[in-house]
Design an enzyme around this catalytic site. Structure first.
Site, PDB file in Angstrom:
ATOM      1  N   GLU A 114      34.314  69.013  83.545  1.00 47.12           N
ATOM      2  CA  GLU A 114      34.824  69.866  82.471  1.00 47.12           C
ATOM      3  C   GLU A 114      33.749  70.798  81.942  1.00 47.12           C
ATOM      4  O   GLU A 114      32.574  70.456  81.935  1.00 47.12           O
ATOM      5  CB  GLU A 114      35.231  69.004  81.272  1.00 47.12           C
ATOM      6  CG  GLU A 114      36.284  68.006  81.568  1.00 47.12           C
ATOM      7  CD  GLU A 114      36.414  67.001  80.424  1.00 47.12           C
ATOM      8  OE1 GLU A 114      37.541  66.684  80.091  1.00 47.12           O
ATOM      9  OE2 GLU A 114      35.396  66.565  79.868  1.00 47.12           O
ATOM     10  N   CYS A 126      34.079  65.343  74.486  1.00 44.35           N
ATOM     11  CA  CYS A 126      33.508  64.702  75.645  1.00 44.35           C
ATOM     12  C   CYS A 126      34.436  63.921  76.578  1.00 44.35           C
ATOM     13  O   CYS A 126      34.792  62.783  76.304  1.00 44.35           O
ATOM     14  CB  CYS A 126      32.458  63.743  75.131  1.00 44.35           C
ATOM     15  SG  CYS A 126      30.940  64.091  75.901  1.00 44.35           S
TER      16      CYS A 126
HETATM   17  N1  SAH Z   1      24.585  62.435  77.434  1.00 41.11           N
HETATM   18  C1  SAH Z   1      24.265  63.464  76.518  1.00 41.11           C
HETATM   19  C2  SAH Z   1      25.191  64.669  76.540  1.00 41.11           C
HETATM   20  C3  SAH Z   1      26.666  64.395  76.673  1.00 41.11           C
HETATM   21  S1  SAH Z   1      27.506  63.741  75.278  1.00 41.11           S
HETATM   22  C4  SAH Z   1      24.171  62.894  75.109  1.00 41.11           C
HETATM   23  O1  SAH Z   1      24.397  61.713  74.943  1.00 41.11           O
HETATM   24  O2  SAH Z   1      23.802  63.627  74.203  1.00 41.11           O
HETATM   25  C5  SAH Z   1      27.533  65.083  74.156  1.00 41.11           C
HETATM   26  C6  SAH Z   1      27.721  64.667  72.710  1.00 41.11           C
HETATM   27  O3  SAH Z   1      29.084  64.295  72.459  1.00 41.11           O
HETATM   28  C7  SAH Z   1      26.867  63.467  72.328  1.00 41.11           C
HETATM   29  O4  SAH Z   1      26.225  63.667  71.108  1.00 41.11           O
HETATM   30  C8  SAH Z   1      27.916  62.385  72.252  1.00 41.11           C
HETATM   31  O5  SAH Z   1      27.455  61.323  71.502  1.00 41.11           O
HETATM   32  C9  SAH Z   1      29.091  63.138  71.662  1.00 41.11           C
HETATM   33  N2  SAH Z   1      30.374  62.423  71.722  1.00 41.11           N
HETATM   34  C10 SAH Z   1      30.835  61.615  72.677  1.00 41.11           C
HETATM   35  N3  SAH Z   1      32.029  61.085  72.326  1.00 41.11           N
HETATM   36  C11 SAH Z   1      32.340  61.580  71.117  1.00 41.11           C
HETATM   37  C12 SAH Z   1      33.432  61.415  70.213  1.00 41.11           C
HETATM   38  N4  SAH Z   1      34.446  60.611  70.489  1.00 41.11           N
HETATM   39  N5  SAH Z   1      33.396  62.087  69.039  1.00 41.11           N
HETATM   40  C13 SAH Z   1      32.355  62.919  68.746  1.00 41.11           C
HETATM   41  N6  SAH Z   1      31.308  63.112  69.550  1.00 41.11           N
HETATM   42  C14 SAH Z   1      31.282  62.451  70.725  1.00 41.11           C
END
Ligand code: SAH
Length: 340
Positions: free
Chosen positions: A90, A330
């Site tokens: 995505e 995400c």
């Molecule tokens: N692996 C990297 C980048 C991908 S995740 C990281 O962990 O930063 C990108 C961002 O989306 C991260 O801050 C992650 O914690 C957040 N994220 C994942 N699931 C989420 C959700 N349900 N609600 C809000 N943010 C979320």
């Protein structure tokens, strides 16, 4: 056959030199591929027919196949692509004031299995190549002029370090997209050796750390990566990063009801960030994910949390979730799609 988008400008120049072709051709090729977005050698009209044929015989120029596109009422656009090997990824466009940000995936799936994240729920498939990440950017760029790029889509950028850095250098380079390094963000769940490597990279990119909890018990529970790189090691690497680069780090903190949003958690957060120069906290109410039982806290609890941090000298901002109606958090679109 090697995808030409795997090559940096100097690598392309080296190939052309080997062929006895003029060096400037590399810049011309970069301009066609990245500036004009042309993904077909035969359309590169100012390059001789002979060279076009040689390029076509030696390099591929495959691109991503769009499977699905959805547009949110807030303007967020989400794209689901199919890769050559059938995996899907995505990418998202997020408009905000004067910014147009492209959010790029770095891996097909993710190994880090954060409990609140839909990307981890499907497991890890593979690293994306440099060309595939550039293709995400090029696809988004074909309809919009991106001002910022965030490596915040599916996957962990510091777990695909070499390809991500190579893609950033190409995005950054003037003959390609020329997007300034300060407008490019890497978001990491906290891979300590990757942070250390990045601080030596001499690249002015922004670094975001997904923190989400301020004590090891809660963080290990939410993010299994914390068992390998616990908070003490992570924060020490962050302190060194700030010292070495003199750059700010943004800590992402997703607020999840009943997990990390109490005032006690806010207290822990302000304590562990004390002594960390140039730290900024981005509070994000969790995007609800039914499958994982994830919900944001109520509005008041969120505001109390933010106000506690501000009162205790933490530079905190509250970010509104975007694209919820199209499941742009995400990995959510991919989760739906792959389940079908
Ligand atoms: N692996 C990297 C980048 C991908 S995740 C990281 O962990 O930063 C990108 C961002 O989306 C991260 O801050 C992650 O914690 C957040 N994220 C994942 N699931 C989420 C959700 N349900 N609600 C809000 N943010 C979320």
């Amino acid at each position: 056959m090697r995808n030409i988008k795997e090559l940096s400008l100097s690598e392309l120049e080296a190939v052309l030199k080997e062929w006895g072709s003029p060096k400037y051709l590399a810049q011309e090729l970069f301009s066609w591929i990245y500036k004009k977005g042309i993904q077909d050698f035969s359309k590169m009209s100012n390059i001789s027919l002979e060279h076009r044929k040689r390029l076509k015989d030696n390099f591929s120029l495959v691109t991503l196949k769009l499977i699905n596109k959805s547009v949110s009422i807030d303007g967020t656009e989400k794209f689901l692509f199919c890769l050559e090997d059938g995996n899907s990824i995505e990418a998202v466009i997020i408009p905000a004031k004067e910014r147009l940000t492209g959010c790029i995936s770095t891996q097909a799936g993710c190994k880090f299995a954060c409990r609140f994240c839909a990307s981890g729920a499907l497991g890890f498939k593979r690293n994306l190549t440099c060309a595939e990440m550039l293709d995400e950017v090029l696809y988004l760029q074909s309809s919009h002029k991106l001002t910022h790029i965030v490596f915040m889509g599916t996957g962990e950028p510091l777990d695909n370090y070499d390809n991500v850095i190579k893609a950033i250098r190409i995005i950054n380079s003037k003959p390609a997209l020329g997007i300034g390094a300060r407008r490019i963000t890497i978001s990491s769940c906290g891979i300590v050796p990757g942070i250390q490597r990045l601080s030596r990279e001499k690249l002015q990119v922004e670094l975001s750390i997904s923190l989400h909890a301020a004590d090891d018990k809660t963080r290990s529970n939410l993010m299994p990566v914390n068992k390998k790189y616990p908070l003490s090691r992570l924060l020490s690497a962050c302190r060194d990063y700030v010292m070495d680069t003199n750059r700010q780090i943004t800590f992402e903190y997703v607020l999840i009801e009943g997990v990390n949003s109490s005032l006690q958690s806010a207290g822990n957060l302000s304590t562990i960030l004390r002594g960390l120069r140039l730290a900024k906290v981005n509070l994000i109410p969790a995007n609800p994910i039914k499958e994982l039982g994830v919900k944001p806290p109520g509005k008041l609890e969120i505001l109390f949390f933010r106000d506690y941090l501000l009162k205790h000298g933490v530079n905190a901002t509250l970010r509104l979730p975007r694209g919820q109606d199209i499941e742009a958090a995400c990995g959510q679109l991919r989760l739906r799609y792959e389940k079908k």
